[in-house]
Scaffold this active site. Structure first.
Site, PDB file in Angstrom:
ATOM      1  N   GLY A 172      -6.814 -10.356   1.594  1.00 19.90           N
ATOM      2  CA  GLY A 172      -8.253 -10.801   1.944  1.00 19.90           C
ATOM      3  C   GLY A 172      -8.600 -11.311   0.465  1.00 19.90           C
ATOM      4  O   GLY A 172      -8.146 -10.970  -0.542  1.00 19.90           O
ATOM      5  N   GLU A 175       2.602  -0.001   4.118  1.00 21.02           N
ATOM      6  CA  GLU A 175       2.699  -1.001   4.694  1.00 21.02           C
ATOM      7  C   GLU A 175       2.472  -2.078   3.542  1.00 21.02           C
ATOM      8  O   GLU A 175       2.038  -1.933   2.695  1.00 21.02           O
ATOM      9  CB  GLU A 175       1.523  -1.555   5.965  1.00 21.02           C
ATOM     10  CG  GLU A 175       0.123  -1.211   5.463  1.00 21.02           C
ATOM     11  CD  GLU A 175      -0.779  -1.411   6.423  1.00 21.02           C
ATOM     12  OE1 GLU A 175      -1.495  -2.456   6.692  1.00 21.02           O
ATOM     13  OE2 GLU A 175      -1.052  -0.432   7.301  1.00 21.02           O
ATOM     14  N   ASP A 189       0.786  -1.029  -0.140  1.00 23.15           N
ATOM     15  CA  ASP A 189       0.126  -0.034  -0.060  1.00 23.15           C
ATOM     16  C   ASP A 189       0.973   1.106   0.065  1.00 23.15           C
ATOM     17  O   ASP A 189       1.985   1.387   0.749  1.00 23.15           O
ATOM     18  CB  ASP A 189      -0.840   0.029   1.239  1.00 23.15           C
ATOM     19  CG  ASP A 189      -1.758  -1.168   1.306  1.00 23.15           C
ATOM     20  OD1 ASP A 189      -2.219  -1.769   0.363  1.00 23.15           O
ATOM     21  OD2 ASP A 189      -2.337  -1.288   2.279  1.00 23.15           O
TER      22      ASP A 189
END
Length: 312
Positions: A279, A273, A260
């Site tokens: 997910g 991070e 990110d």
């Protein structure tokens, strides 16, 4: 271009355990990810079993008879090297980061230190041990800033803090999950770059519903906008994809995950991070990026299984 998928018949994978659940604050998201992946494997004829993991089951016979694992246990216990260590000891291959890389990536503070020492840009940060230290750090970092737990994902316990009056409540909420990280706010667009089988996927530009990309914006809201491929020029695209691979290499992450970014006020990218176990829900970003290059959800799950053949 993504490398062409290797071809295996479903029986080549043997018996596959899809692990989900766990005991972290991300349990509900993990259950969704695991159910989706299990259904995708079943549709393709893979001999898969869905297991809801708890703290003790992996020390018993629950994994006896399995040949490989897809781990979707997000958060502590499943994403921080603990479960990876159990799988390594049992000789069960799984896709993604190993023990050391999982532990390092899960610790936002240490991963940011590694990136900083490698010369990779990341917003100014501090790890205050108490409220007094948090106030002192905030004066150095400046407002607005973010406060978040060091070792949880899915935006659990994250707060955007605009003033000293908001600091105490945000700090105490984040602290209930463990150590706290404070991070300078990068004023600009947010991007994520997924990596699959060592190759960066198309960038996604995130326009959250609300002030920032919190838990609600990630998993509950239908108003968050995802622009994929992100509408950026070729130079920025190449720079972010290259930085994602550099961030992976610095931490030691393999095969798949997500990095990110935020752009700062000058338009320069800043690493936020790394997520080593992204997910796999209907709102998740890796499936979205894979779809942009023609890899649908079933094919993505197949590709992850193929990664375990490399590790076997």
């Amino acid at each position: 271009m993504m490398p062409s998928a290797r071809i295996h018949q479903p029986r080549a994978f043997g018996k596959v355990a899809v692990l989900c659940g766990g005991w972290s604050p991300e349990r509900e998201i993990s259950l969704q990810s695991g159910s989706n992946v299990y259904a995708a494997l079943e549709r393709q004829g893979v001999d898969a079993t869905l297991l809801d993991v708890d703290r003790t089951m992996l020390l018993g016979p629950a994994l006896d008879g399995f040949d490989r694992v897809l781990n979707l246990v997000h958060g502590r216990g499943g994403e921080d090297g603990q479960l990876q260590a159990v799988l390594d000891l049992r000789g069960l291959p799984y896709p993604g980061a190993g023990v050391a890389a999982s532990a390092l990536a899960m610790d936002k503070l240490r991963s940011k230190r590694v990136w900083r020492d490698a010369g990779l840009p990341t917003p100014a940060f501090a790890a205050p041990g108490d409220l007094a230290a948090a106030h002192a750090a905030a004066e150095h970092i400046g407002y607005p800033l973010f406060i978040k737990p060091v070792a949880d994902g899915s935006s659990v316990g994250i707060h955007k803090v605009r003033s000293g009056e908001q600091l105490e409540a945000a700090f105490l909420d984040a602290a209930q999950y463990g150590d706290v990280l404070m991070e300078a706010f990068a004023e600009g667009r947010e991007f994520t770059c997924a990596v699959l089988d060592g190759t960066p996927l198309p960038l996604i530009c995130i326009e959250p519903a609300g002030e920032f990309y919190d838990y609600h914006a990630k998993y509950l809201s239908d108003e968050t906008r995802y622009l994929c491929p992100a509408p950026v020029d070729e130079a920025l695209r190449d720079r972010l994809q290259a930085m994602a691979l550099e961030a992976f290499a610095a931490i030691g992450v393999r095969q798949w995950g997500r990095v990110d970014f935020m752009l700062d006020a000058n338009g320069a990218p800043q690493l936020l991070e790394i997520n080593t176990l992204p997910g796999m829900t209907t709102h998740s970003l890796v499936p979205m990026a894979a779809q942009a290059v023609g890899i649908d959800f079933d094919a993505l799950c197949w590709r992850l299984l193929e990664c375990t053949m490399e590790a076997a």
